[in-house]
Every structure is written in structure tokens, then in C-alpha cells.
Design a protein around this motif. Structure first.
Motif, PDB file in Angstrom:
ATOM      1  N   ILE A  11      10.048  30.938 -28.719  1.00  0.00           N
ATOM      2  CA  ILE A  11       9.108  30.469 -27.701  1.00  0.00           C
ATOM      3  C   ILE A  11       8.165  31.599 -27.312  1.00  0.00           C
ATOM      4  O   ILE A  11       6.948  31.411 -27.247  1.00  0.00           O
ATOM      5  N   TYR A  12       8.721  32.776 -27.087  1.00  0.00           N
ATOM      6  CA  TYR A  12       7.889  33.911 -26.695  1.00  0.00           C
ATOM      7  C   TYR A  12       6.942  34.338 -27.810  1.00  0.00           C
ATOM      8  O   TYR A  12       5.754  34.554 -27.579  1.00  0.00           O
ATOM      9  N   VAL A  13       7.466  34.451 -29.017  1.00  0.00           N
ATOM     10  CA  VAL A  13       6.625  34.855 -30.147  1.00  0.00           C
ATOM     11  C   VAL A  13       5.576  33.788 -30.423  1.00  0.00           C
ATOM     12  O   VAL A  13       4.393  34.096 -30.614  1.00  0.00           O
ATOM     13  N   GLY A  14       5.987  32.530 -30.422  1.00  0.00           N
ATOM     14  CA  GLY A  14       5.051  31.438 -30.680  1.00  0.00           C
ATOM     15  C   GLY A  14       3.959  31.351 -29.632  1.00  0.00           C
ATOM     16  O   GLY A  14       2.795  31.099 -29.952  1.00  0.00           O
ATOM     17  N   ALA A  15       4.327  31.573 -28.392  1.00  0.00           N
ATOM     18  CA  ALA A  15       3.333  31.513 -27.315  1.00  0.00           C
ATOM     19  C   ALA A  15       2.336  32.655 -27.424  1.00  0.00           C
ATOM     20  O   ALA A  15       1.148  32.478 -27.157  1.00  0.00           O
ATOM     21  N   SER A  16       2.806  33.821 -27.833  1.00  0.00           N
ATOM     22  CA  SER A  16       1.898  34.961 -27.901  1.00  0.00           C
ATOM     23  C   SER A  16       1.054  34.961 -29.169  1.00  0.00           C
ATOM     24  O   SER A  16      -0.034  35.535 -29.183  1.00  0.00           O
ATOM     25  N   THR A  17       1.532  34.311 -30.227  1.00  0.00           N
ATOM     26  CA  THR A  17       0.791  34.327 -31.489  1.00  0.00           C
ATOM     27  C   THR A  17       0.119  32.994 -31.810  1.00  0.00           C
ATOM     28  O   THR A  17      -0.688  32.924 -32.723  1.00  0.00           O
ATOM     29  N   GLY A  18       0.507  31.949 -31.093  1.00  0.00           N
ATOM     30  CA  GLY A  18      -0.013  30.622 -31.395  1.00  0.00           C
ATOM     31  C   GLY A  18       0.718  29.942 -32.535  1.00  0.00           C
ATOM     32  O   GLY A  18       0.321  28.885 -33.002  1.00  0.00           O
ATOM     33  N   ASN A  19       1.814  30.530 -33.000  1.00  0.00           N
ATOM     34  CA  ASN A  19       2.587  29.980 -34.113  1.00  0.00           C
ATOM     35  C   ASN A  19       3.565  28.926 -33.599  1.00  0.00           C
ATOM     36  O   ASN A  19       4.747  29.193 -33.380  1.00  0.00           O
ATOM     37  N   VAL A  20       3.063  27.723 -33.414  1.00  0.00           N
ATOM     38  CA  VAL A  20       3.875  26.618 -32.910  1.00  0.00           C
ATOM     39  C   VAL A  20       4.974  26.261 -33.908  1.00  0.00           C
ATOM     40  O   VAL A  20       6.079  25.887 -33.521  1.00  0.00           O
TER      41      VAL A  20
END
Length: 135
Positions: free
Chosen positions: A110-119
Motif C-alpha cells: 500500500i505504501y509503495v503503491g501509493a508513493s509510486t502509483g503502482n496500483v
């Protein structure tokens, strides 16, 4: 159609992580004599990690900018529901630890996806968690 997670969806996700944290704590105490000191320690560490993820999500620190398509949103909602119903599904300590590990990976995604846009990373981790809970 893309949409952002609502404040209520973030809140429900936070509650699901909190619930799983509580379930692990109850499992640890309910099975205290059956667990090794190492297993108890591992469960406690995972319990606190999940509790901290819940607290961070409750503060809405990252998720509101993630855009999801309807199918992705449904996967996240399924993961939320699965975490809230997990108490009846933990079969043994190994299963409990695998669930906790997948939930922690989901939280990290969730954190990585939110910061990178990688849903896709978030959805993949959510799917892995759902599969482990239902294993």
C-alpha cells in the motif's frame, strides 16, 4: 473508470488491519502453551506491525491519492472483508504466521503503491493475502 479511495474505505482498511492484529494477539494467548517461545515472539512482532499499519492508515497518511479501477477496488474490499473474518479461518500457527506475513506485505505494498502509483503491486499483494486466508 478510475476512482480514489474514499476516507471511509481507508478507515475500513485500517479497521481490517487492526482486527487482524487483535486476532493474532488472541490466538497467541489462546494457544500459549501450544506455541514455542519463538512462535509467540514471531506472532507478537507481526501483531505490532499490523497494529502500526492500521494506525498509519487511520491517519490517512498515504492512500487518498491512489487511483483504482473498479476491479482493483473490489479486490481491496475483498481483502478488507477477509481480514475482518479471519478469526474463524486460522487453522494452526503456521497458517496464522503465513496470513500475518501476507498482510504485512499487503501493508507495505500500500505504501509503495501509493508513493509510486503502482496500483498493480497493491492489488497483487491483496490477492495473495486473500488466497492465504482462504487456503
Amino acid at each position: 473508470m478510475e476512482k480514489k479511495l474514499s476516507a471511509n474505505e481507508v478507515f475500513e482498511l485500517s479497521k481490517a488491519f487492526h482486527n487482524l492484529s487483535s486476532v493474532l494477539g488472541h490466538y497467541r494467548y489462546d494457544h500459549w502453551e501450544d506455541l514455542t517461545p519463538s512462535q509467540r515472539s514471531d506472532l507478537e512482532n507481526k501483531q505490532w506491525t499490523l497494529f502500526n499499519i492500521s494506525s498509519d492508515l487511520n491517519a490517512k497518511s498515504v492512500l487518498l491519492k491512489v487511483k483504482l479501477i473498479e476491479q482493483d477496488l473490489q479486490t481491496l474490499q475483498s481483502a478488507t472483508n477477509a481480514m475482518q473474518e479471519v478469526a474463524q479461518k486460522i487453522q494452526d500457527i503456521k497458517h496464522g504466521i503465513r496470513i500475518a506475513t501476507k498482510a504485512i506485505a499487503f501493508g507495505g505494498a500500500i505504501y509503495v503503491g501509493a508513493s509510486t502509483g503502482n496500483v498493480g503491486l497493491i492489488v497483487s499483494a491483496a490477492s495473495d493475502l486473500i488466497s492465504e486466508i482462504n487456503a
